[in-house]
Design a protein around this motif. Structure first.
Motif, short mmCIF file in Angstrom:
data_model
loop_
_atom_site.label_atom_id
_atom_site.label_comp_id
_atom_site.label_asym_id
_atom_site.label_seq_id
_atom_site.Cartn_x
_atom_site.Cartn_y
_atom_site.Cartn_z
N LEU A 60 0.86 -1.18 0.00
CA LEU A 60 0.00 0.00 0.00
C LEU A 60 0.90 1.23 0.00
O LEU A 60 1.76 1.38 0.87
CB LEU A 60 -0.90 -0.02 1.24
N MET A 61 0.72 2.07 -1.02
CA MET A 61 1.59 3.23 -1.17
C MET A 61 0.75 4.48 -1.39
O MET A 61 -0.40 4.38 -1.81
CB MET A 61 2.48 3.07 -2.40
N HIS A 62 1.37 5.65 -1.20
CA HIS A 62 0.67 6.89 -1.54
C HIS A 62 0.66 7.06 -3.05
O HIS A 62 -0.38 7.04 -3.68
CB HIS A 62 1.36 8.09 -0.89
N ARG A 63 1.86 7.22 -3.62
CA ARG A 63 1.97 7.32 -5.08
C ARG A 63 2.25 5.94 -5.66
O ARG A 63 2.44 4.98 -4.91
CB ARG A 63 3.12 8.27 -5.47
N ARG A 64 2.33 5.83 -6.95
CA ARG A 64 2.57 4.53 -7.56
C ARG A 64 4.03 4.25 -7.89
O ARG A 64 4.34 3.26 -8.54
CB ARG A 64 1.72 4.41 -8.83
N SER A 65 4.91 5.10 -7.42
CA SER A 65 6.34 4.87 -7.63
C SER A 65 7.11 5.68 -6.60
O SER A 65 6.56 6.63 -6.03
CB SER A 65 6.72 5.32 -9.05
N LEU A 66 8.36 5.34 -6.38
CA LEU A 66 9.24 6.09 -5.48
C LEU A 66 8.73 6.08 -4.04
O LEU A 66 8.99 7.02 -3.30
CB LEU A 66 9.38 7.54 -5.96
N GLU A 67 8.04 5.03 -3.67
CA GLU A 67 7.40 5.01 -2.35
C GLU A 67 7.93 3.93 -1.43
O GLU A 67 8.28 2.83 -1.86
CB GLU A 67 5.90 4.78 -2.51
N ILE A 68 7.93 4.26 -0.15
CA ILE A 68 8.16 3.28 0.91
C ILE A 68 6.77 2.87 1.37
O ILE A 68 5.86 3.70 1.43
CB ILE A 68 8.97 3.91 2.05
N ILE B 198 3.34 2.05 3.12
CA ILE B 198 2.58 2.43 4.30
C ILE B 198 2.40 1.14 5.10
O ILE B 198 2.64 1.05 6.28
CB ILE B 198 1.20 3.01 3.93
#
Lengths: 293, 156, 787
Positions: free
Chosen positions: A187-195, A197
């Motif tokens: 589960l991420m905020h954006r669809r790339s460059l994310e660590i 949640i």
């Protein structure tokens, strides 16, 4: 966050030399593989090792090899190759999937599987699917070579069972039993460059193509100091016939087995709820793959 | 202590003495004059510093120059042939894929390496390949259209 | 519609090739012989008295050439609005936020400069910190600026009509609150600059700025130099969006040290410092009360807003006005009351960012209007159509809609999005929403009280006749002004696009207020058009004398001179031209006389042909206090329809499609207009779903990275169907007006309205994270159980 601090740099030609250097330099040396985590920490002033030992030129630790029906992955393999290689996509699709949502393509072209393991970040993407698949890490020092199940490798944020003078060289995954499937959802905020949640890796082994669940692993990520099994949720699945209701039930149990914190990416209550949802979804995904085989 | 390294940049070998703590981005820009590579954040979050190292696009701000010793590096300056632009560059100019231009070098290199291995990418594949390169100006749409058009140009 | 040659086309950008090949040079790419590198020392604490600064260790470090503090920099105040000059180059007695600049160092390399900055010893006496604007206005709160003991830096009270009386006549009255979060400009290029000083020629500053003119004036004022001896020029600039529209300490300190050392000095922000500097979108706390009749007629609006301003004023006076005034359109609204308060807090200062004070207000109101439409059982587009203004209408706060394609925009997005087929027919978890918005085409008044022209321009024809040199002080920051102004010059002169060579963004070329408030296409465009027409007229005058034909019987188009009458004999002029270019292999030929030859003839007759242009808006706006803010010669407007998918279990919102129709008056460059629409929408989407600057309890920015301050990636932005509406603005050059900021206005509320359509819940706080949606869904579920 301008500049890197000063350090000495070594480029050993083989693992033995690397171990020797690490022993000699004691605590002040760090291995640099892809550098996408280490160099960021150094630029942020969070880490300032006196020496960096670059292992990129050492042969034999960057390959994917079939071994006794299973797979051996060199620790210095770049993560993008886990997305690209047919062998991984077909036999360890959960790992391919997790790799494909790690960072960005630019990060994946440098970051290594070994680095993602050894840095032991609670939200790291590769440990959960690897643990779900029963992976072991091979550690080499001057005196010996040993293997540690990944299940027992992590101690806490940034802490692993690796000893001073040891280098992680390979990740070994044994052949998976038939009717096994896995899934990883992040589960991420954006669809790339994310660590993450929250993230969950699940694995199911069925008794037969329409059989009951023989083995289940549910690994929760980013909701505890390290990736952890949802033990009671796993137990609730054993011997049961797979169904959406069963998976929802397992999800509800898993949601009570995590101890997340509130941090910049999300609140603790939300994370627990999401553990429930992601557990259910990854179990469904694992089932689809298990039946497909 | 400085290390003597060789970087093969845009097919030309450069021998340069560098401190280990200098990144590839710094050495390309400051020692070798390849100013087309930009630094937007320094920690791998934005992709402005993308260069191609041994065939793969990477954040050059997170590569130590010493680690790139002996590697083949392509910067934005290396993909056109004299006055003739690479089809990706042509398409970017023609399709309005450039506004402030700061992300452009990195974006073009990520796109070019995509097309080098996938000559007919779908829109999701294009977007995934560019997902490490941030743009604040364009909203990405004309960039995606340009990459698609470049794919067509490269087939001819 | 008139046939144009160069404008209303898709000509590629003049600077596209340089940017595509890595040849474009930005501030940090520049270097000069003997150059020094600068570094700043900034306060690590949010509020403190500065007891002592000891620079002795820093000065002694080998390689350090200058160390400056308030002692060397002086105490001349600056800022954006002269009525609120509250900044000094360095802190004098107090630091007011984490990041407030204390000192600067210039050294032979960056490492040394940073090391020296770390050696400066500062004794801070920490003061109580206030981070919440509502705490800051309470009795007994720590005072941040002595002149404003209640921490309210600016207060606005306006009323048009009689809101209280009007509300009594309404059938439906609603009150809603709304809050956004502090934003960051997040341009890809951090601020950077290079200054050098020559005692004879003065100071030159190359800077990543949107407003060379304002920076020039500030440098002159603060450093005590004649304005004419201060030159500010832009290299290529990597985005601005507002935060780069005013002078900053980077520019002032670099200039100061360049003067003191006699060497060029370069200094740049790290990405972290960009967040500390901020001057980006405020946080707005709105409370709106709207009253309507049961047939949907809008009657009255009461708007109260508290703005978290941060530690200094920056653009804040304009912001606090805009947060009210920009709701005066695009609907007919006879009664409007606004009370706004901009509050100081111990955080980085907020300023202007794309859409300025209008974005949060528009988000709040367009969502509320949707709720009202739903309560009345009206389709949200029908509700809006019923109330929209038309060309010629004047708002209650005296904004004149000299052109307004709002109806056309709404109808276009209704059609283009397939609204009728989708609205009310989508399954749970899928939604479609609409919103409108508008924005100024340039602020009606300059930031400092003055009768100055807002834009000047010069066109110099090359003496050989072949090239048109356009000198415009307008600022290219990526939005495409160089291209658009080149097109306008070419069209107005009658030459081809490729014949014009533009130089811009340099205060040596004249006065242009800069790239902010979406002003340049209209205002700089007018100046350029005038300059071009003047140059053209001079050439035609000479031709008229030499060919004995009245000027009115001649036209210039596509580089050719066209005569009304047949059989004009220009052979003598051509022969002379060819004689003067003996050796050239491409003499002019063909049946048409070329502009090149005509321009050459004009030079031979009169000397260098120069045309100048100067623009300032006419009489605008009302006579009430604050009337200036929001007045503009023209207003652009936008309507947007957004479709979303909401994951009902996780709360995650995905924007699937966006349809935007924007009235830009007349599109000088169609590709550029679309690019501005798409870019605006991506910033709006980012603010709606992801973006938020967070602070810890000590006033430190908690997420000063592009990893944790999330702007949309290529995978987050959907495709946008862009529809250009051209209402032909009488006050704009060739009918053109703005597009840069109007398009962001409907984005956030269109997303909010779509999320409601998908889920049945309203979100009154940004960003619409998955967690926020999840919590609201849970609340709603609980509420339904109780009922």
């Amino acid at each position: 966050m301008h500049l890197l601090p000063k350090f000495d740099y070594y480029e050993p030609r083989d693992i033995g030399e690397a171990c020797k250097l690490l022993s000699q330099l004691k605590g002040s040396a760090r291995i640099i593989a892809g550098g996408t985590d280490l160099l960021v920490n150094m630029k942020k002033g969070l880490s300032a090792p006196g020496s960096l030992v670059g292992i990129g030129k050492i042969p034999g630790i960057s390959e994917i090899e079939p071994v006794n029906g299973g797979i051996s992955i060199g620790a210095h393999l770049i993560i993008q190759k886990l997305v690209e290689f047919d062998l991984i996509r077909k036999k360890l699709s959960i790992l391919s999937r997790a790799a494909s949502v790690l960072g960005s393509p630019l990060v994946r072209n440098r970051a290594t599987i070994g680095g993602n393991i050894v840095n032991a970040r609670p939200a790291a993407d590769l440990p959960p699917p690897l643990i779900a698949m029963g992976a072991r890490v091979r550690l080499k020092s001057r005196r010996q070579e040993r293997e540690v199940p990944l299940d027992r490798f992590f101690r806490g944020p940034g802490e692993t069972a690796i000893k001073p003078g040891e280098v992680l060289t390979h990740i070994v995954i044994d052949a998976l039993p038939p009717f096994t499937g896995g899934d990883y959802v992040k589960l991420m905020h954006r669809r790339s460059l994310e660590i993450a949640i929250v993230a969950v890796a699940s694995r199911i082994t069925l008794d037969g193509p329409d059989g009951v669940i023989r083995d289940a692993r549910i690994i929760l990520s980013s909701v505890a100091p390290k990736a952890t099994h949802a033990v009671r949720a796993e137990k609730a699945l054993i011997g049961e016939r797979p169904s959406e209701r069963l998976f929802e039930h397992a999800g509800q149990i898993a949601a009570t087995e995590c101890t997340p914190i509130d941090d910049v990416r999300g609140g603790a209550g939300y994370r627990c709820s999401m553990v429930g949802v992601l557990t259910k979804r990854t179990l469904s995904g694992a089932l689809r793959e298990a039946k497909g085989q | 202590m400085k290390k003597l390294i060789t970087l093969i940049v845009n097919k030309k070998a450069f021998e340069v003495a560098v401190e280990p703590n200098r990144t590839l981005a710094q050495v390309l820009r400051e020692d070798l004059g390849f100013l087309g590579t930009k630094v937007g954040c320094g920690i791998g979050d934005c992709g402005a510093c993308t260069v191609v190292v041994d065939g793969r696009p990477v954040n050059s701000c997170l590569v130590l120059a010493v680690q790139a010793n002996g590697s083949e590096i392509t910067t934005i300056e290396g993909i056109s042939e004299g006055a003739e632009l690479h089809p990706v560059q042509e398409a970017f100019v023609e399709y309005g894929a450039i506004q402030c231009g700061f992300c452009t070098s990195g974006m073009i290199l990520s796109a070019k390496t995509l097309l080098d291995r996938n000559s007919n990418p779908s829109e999701p594949e294009i977007r995934a390949a560019l997902s490490g390169n941030l743009c604040r100006c364009t909203g990405y749409q004309k960039i995606v259209e340009a990459v698609h058009a470049a794919a067509g140009m490269m087939k001819k | 519609m008139k046939e144009y040659s160069v404008i209303n086309t898709r000509v590629p950008r003049v600077d596209g090739r340089a940017k595509a090949t890595g040849k474009a040079r930005y501030a940090d790419d520049l270097s000069m012989p003997d150059m020094l590198y600068g570094a700043l020392l900034q306060s690590p604490v949010a509020h403190a008295r500065i007891r002592k600064i000891d620079t002795s260790k820093a000065k002694k470090l080998p390689g350090v050439k200058d160390v400056v503090t308030a002692q060397e920099a002086g105490a001349v105040k600056f800022g954006v609005s002269p009525a609120r000059y509250d900044e000094t180059i360095f802190c004098i007695d107090k630091a007011r936020y984490v990041g407030d600049e204390i000192a600067a160092v210039a050294a032979v390399d960056l490492e040394t400069a940073l090391e020296a900055a770390a050696l400066i010893e500062v004794e801070y006496e920490e003061l109580p910190v206030v981070l919440d604007p509502f705490e800051a206005i309470r009795e007994g709160a720590p005072v941040i600026h002595e002149d404003y003991p209640n921490n309210i830096g600016a207060e606005v009270h306006q009323e048009f009509g009689d809101v209280e009386e009007a509300l009594k006549t309404c059938d439906l009255v609603r009150t809603d609150k709304f809050v956004n979060k502090k934003q960051d400009g997040a341009f890809l290029e951090p601020q950077a600059c290079l200054a050098f000083y020559d005692p004879g020629r003065g100071l030159t500053l190359y800077s990543s700025t949107q407003a060379p003119h304002y920076v020039q004036r500030t440098l002159a004022m603060v450093l005590g130099l004649p304005i004419g001896k201060v030159r500010v020029a832009q290299p290529c600039v990597g985005g601005g969006f507002g935060p780069k529209a005013s002078a900053n300490t980077l520019e002032l300190a670099t200039s100061l040290m360049a003067i003191r050392t006699g060497r060029p000095v370069k200094m740049a922000f790290t990405r972290e410092q960009v967040f500390w500097h901020s001057r980006a979108r405020h946080q707005f706390f709105h409370e709106l009360t709207t009253g309507v009749k049961k047939d949907g007629t809008l009657v009255a609006l009461k708007n109260t807003c508290y703005l978290d301003g941060g530690a200094y004023s920056s653009f804040g006076i304009a912001t606090v006005y805009y947060a009210g005034s920009l709701l005066g359109a695009p609907y007919r609204l006879p009664n409007m009351k606004y009370d706004g308060y901009r509050v100081y807090t111990n955080k980085p200062a907020n300023g202007a960012q794309r859409g300025h004070g209008g974005v949060a207000a528009r988000a709040a109101w367009e969502q509320q209007l949707d709720i009202i439409a739903a309560d009345l059982g009206m389709d949200p587009i029908e509700f809006r159509l019923k109330n929209i203004m038309q060309r010629g209408d004047i708002t209650c706060n005296d904004f004149n809609m000299s052109s307004l394609g709002m109806k056309e925009c709404l109808e276009a997005v209704r059609r283009g999005s397939g609204w009728e087929k989708k609205r009310g027919k989508l399954p749970r978890g899928k939604g479609i929403g609409v919103a409108c918005g508008f924005f100024v085409s340039g602020a009606g008044f300059p930031i400092y009280r003055s009768e100055t022209f807002h834009s000047t321009a010069m066109i110099k024809l090359s003496e050989d006749g072949g090239t048109v040199n356009l000198y415009t002080p307008a600022a290219e920051i990526g939005q495409g002004s160089d291209t658009v102004l080149t097109q306008i010059a070419a069209e107005a002169l009658g030459v081809r696009y490729g014949d014009v060579k533009v130089s811009s963004g340099d205060t040596d070329f004249g006065v242009d207020l800069g790239a902010y408030s979406s002003r340049q296409t209209l205002m700089s465009g007018h100046a350029v058009k005038q300059a071009a027409e003047e140059a053209r007229h001079q050439v035609l005058e000479v031709l008229s004398e030499q060919l004995n034909i009245p000027v009115e019987e001649m036209d210039v188009k596509d580089g050719l001179v066209l005569f009304k009458r047949e059989g004009v004999d220009f052979s003598a002029l051509r022969t002379r031209y060819i004689k003067e270019h003996r050796g050239w292999t491409d003499p002019p030929s063909g049946k048409h006389f070329t502009f090149v030859e005509a321009a050459r003839a004009a030079y031979l007759a009169r000397g260098t042909i120069v045309g100048t242009g100067a623009y300032k808006p006419g009489e605008l706006g009302g006579k009430y206090k604050g009337a200036a803010v929001g007045t503009s010669p023209a207003y652009g407007c936008s309507a947007q329809v957004v479709e979303v998918t909401v994951d009902m279990e996780t709360g995650q919102v995905t924007v699937d499609k966006m349809t935007d129709a924007h009235d830009c008056g007349f599109a000088i460059n169609r590709t550029n207009v679309e690019g501005q629409m798409q870019g605006s929408l991506s910033m709006g989407l980012g603010e709606a779903l992801f973006e938020e600057v967070k602070f810890d309890g000590k006033g430190r920015v908690a997420n000063p990275t592009l990893g944790e301050y999330r702007i949309p990636t290529c995978l987050d932005m959907p495709n946008v169907e862009t529809i250009i509406i051209e209402s032909n603005e009488p006050n704009g050059p060739f009918g053109a007006k703005e597009v840069g900021e109007g398009a962001i206005m409907p984005t956030i509320p269109a997303i909010l309205n779509a999320v409601y359509d998908a889920t049945g819940v309203r979100i009154n706080e940004l960003p619409v994270t998955s967690e926020r949606v999840f919590d609201r869904l849970k609340e709603e579920k609980e509420r339904r159980k109780e009922v």
